[in-house]
Design a protein around this motif. Structure first.
Motif, PDB file in Angstrom:
ATOM      1  N   UNK A   1       6.975  -1.009   7.416  1.00  0.00           N
ATOM      2  CA  UNK A   1       6.661   0.392   7.196  1.00  0.00           C
ATOM      3  C   UNK A   1       7.823   1.130   6.564  1.00  0.00           C
ATOM      4  N   UNK A   2       7.529   1.998   5.616  1.00  0.00           N
ATOM      5  CA  UNK A   2       8.535   2.846   4.982  1.00  0.00           C
ATOM      6  C   UNK A   2       7.982   4.264   4.913  1.00  0.00           C
TER       7      UNK A   2
ATOM      8  N   UNK B   1       3.718   6.643  11.951  1.00  0.00           N
ATOM      9  CA  UNK B   1       3.338   5.906  10.753  1.00  0.00           C
ATOM     10  C   UNK B   1       3.918   4.495  10.751  1.00  0.00           C
ATOM     11  N   UNK B   2       5.145   4.354  11.193  1.00  0.00           N
ATOM     12  CA  UNK B   2       5.746   3.025  11.263  1.00  0.00           C
ATOM     13  C   UNK B   2       4.981   2.139  12.248  1.00  0.00           C
ATOM     14  N   UNK B   3       4.452   2.746  13.310  1.00  0.00           N
ATOM     15  CA  UNK B   3       3.675   2.000  14.289  1.00  0.00           C
ATOM     16  C   UNK B   3       2.368   1.503  13.668  1.00  0.00           C
ATOM     17  N   UNK B   4       1.741   2.334  12.816  1.00  0.00           N
ATOM     18  CA  UNK B   4       0.500   1.930  12.145  1.00  0.00           C
ATOM     19  C   UNK B   4       0.755   0.722  11.240  1.00  0.00           C
TER      20      UNK B   4
ATOM     21  N   UNK C   1       0.851  -1.178   0.000  1.00  0.00           N
ATOM     22  CA  UNK C   1       0.000   0.000   0.000  1.00  0.00           C
ATOM     23  C   UNK C   1       0.891   1.233   0.000  1.00  0.00           C
ATOM     24  N   UNK C   2       0.663   2.118  -0.965  1.00  0.00           N
ATOM     25  CA  UNK C   2       1.416   3.367  -1.079  1.00  0.00           C
ATOM     26  C   UNK C   2       0.476   4.505  -0.705  1.00  0.00           C
ATOM     27  N   UNK C   3       0.845   5.310   0.279  1.00  0.00           N
ATOM     28  CA  UNK C   3      -0.048   6.346   0.796  1.00  0.00           C
ATOM     29  C   UNK C   3       0.600   7.730   0.681  1.00  0.00           C
TER      30      UNK C   3
ATOM     31  N   UNK D   1       2.282  -6.686   2.746  1.00  0.00           N
ATOM     32  CA  UNK D   1       3.701  -6.856   3.022  1.00  0.00           C
ATOM     33  C   UNK D   1       4.365  -5.554   3.463  1.00  0.00           C
ATOM     34  N   UNK D   2       3.960  -4.445   2.840  1.00  0.00           N
ATOM     35  CA  UNK D   2       4.606  -3.165   3.135  1.00  0.00           C
ATOM     36  C   UNK D   2       3.610  -2.024   2.970  1.00  0.00           C
ATOM     37  N   UNK D   3       3.731  -1.033   3.833  1.00  0.00           N
ATOM     38  CA  UNK D   3       2.968   0.206   3.688  1.00  0.00           C
ATOM     39  C   UNK D   3       3.978   1.348   3.607  1.00  0.00           C
ATOM     40  N   UNK D   4       3.962   2.049   2.485  1.00  0.00           N
ATOM     41  CA  UNK D   4       4.892   3.167   2.263  1.00  0.00           C
ATOM     42  C   UNK D   4       4.120   4.474   2.341  1.00  0.00           C
TER      43      UNK D   4
END
Length: 338
Positions: free
Chosen positions: A82-83, A71-74, A3-5, A50-53
């Protein structure tokens, strides 16, 4: 699935609340907007994330120094890596996404953190791409899509004449994120802009011309958090959804002294309510004190102190103090109106 936010905007329409906290981290019914967004996406894609950026703006332009940590905690709560990337300059939607190019590969969802949604469909991950849409009464204010045989044939930005009432809500699925990255880089390398910015719609058109087939992902409810009134209304809708699912959002250690709570409500930890009636559709953050007041349909953040108030359609920031007779108010963090 990734997911890219993109969330680098300063959220000026929601001031004063975004003077100290970026809009996507504004808490709605106990959770930040961006956390609710990625949780809803995870439910729709029905795959392991797998990853949320996250793409944020620079600290110098209003993003607090602890934004990255939050954000990394979310991401961690969803069991994902988290990235966090920084968009130093606002140069359009495509440019924002490209700031996370190191994470842009494989199947991914791009979700702009301006909105929340509710949907009961499951994403067809075998499609080349999907675009979340909602039927609206006035499509002239939105980008819309045209359909034929279940596939998207055209993207039209703010049509002056009716072509479709399916508005793009700002959430996209791409089967091949790497291909999206290549096409965005082509825009940047050749300085292809629309209204002075690098736009994602140009990438969508190019991919479509190359044979990619996009399907619509139709949502049932589209909730805006851009301004104060829609944000309070979104809080109301989220509370309704949670209550209908049987979720109790009132903490066990709330102190009630000659007070009454009318559901649905979110009441955080260590809240004290004295000689007051709260609800329906009220969220109160942890550590707040409510005294001699009547509050309905309002959003109150953490450690606020409200007294002698009759509030409706109000939004009160963190550590704010309010003592007065106004009803529909919007008070930012650390503000005192006594």
């Amino acid at each position: 699935m990734k997911i890219i936010v993109p969330m680098a905007g300063i959220g000026s329409r929601l001031r004063p609340h975004t003077l100290t906290i970026p809009k996507p981290l504004t808490v709605i019914a106990g959770k930040p907007i961006v956390q609710r967004l990625v949780e809803d996406i995870a439910g729709v894609v029905n795959q392991k994330i797998e990853e949320i950026a996250f793409i944020i703006g620079p600290i110098a332009k209003g993003f607090p120094s602890d934004t990255r940590e939050k954000l990394l905690s979310i991401a961690e709560e969803l069991g994902a890596k988290g990235s966090v990337y920084v968009q130093e300059e606002a140069l359009g939607t495509a440019h924002a996404i490209q700031c996370a190019k190191d994470s842009l590969s494989g199947p991914c969802v791009v979700a702009f953190a301006d909105t929340l949604f509710k949907a009961d469909f499951t994403l067809d991950a075998t499609a080349d791409g999907a675009i979340w849409v909602k039927q609206v009464e006035d499509p002239s204010a939105f980008g819309v899509v045209k359909l034929k045989d279940g596939y998207i044939t055209d993207f039209v930005e703010k049509p002056k004449e009716f072509v479709s009432d399916l508005a793009i809500i700002g959430i996209y699925y791409f089967k091949d994120g790497g291909k999206v990255k290549e096409e965005i880089q082509y825009l940047l390398d050749n300085d292809i802009k629309e209204n002075g910015e690098y736009q994602l719609t140009n990438v969508l058109e190019t991919l479509k011309e190359q044979g990619a087939k996009f399907i619509p992902g139709k949502v049932d409810v589209w909730m805006d958090c851009g301004k104060k009134d829609p944000t309070v209304d979104t809080n109301k809708k989220i509370l309704e959804f949670e209550y209908e699912k049987g979720n109790n959002l009132v903490s066990e250690n709330v102190v009630l002294e000659d007070a009454n709570i009318i559901q649905p409500c979110y009441i955080g930890e260590d809240v004290v309510i004295r000689n007051a009636q709260v609800g329906p559709y009220v969220s109160i953050g942890k550590g707040s004190i409510i005294e001699d007041s009547e509050i309905t349909n309002s959003l109150i953040q953490t450690n606020a102190h409200i007294s002698n108030a009759k509030l409706d359609n109000a939004m009160i920031g963190n550590h704010a103090k309010y003592n007065g007779n106004y009803t529909s108010v919007s008070i930012g963090d650390y503000t005192e109106l006594v």
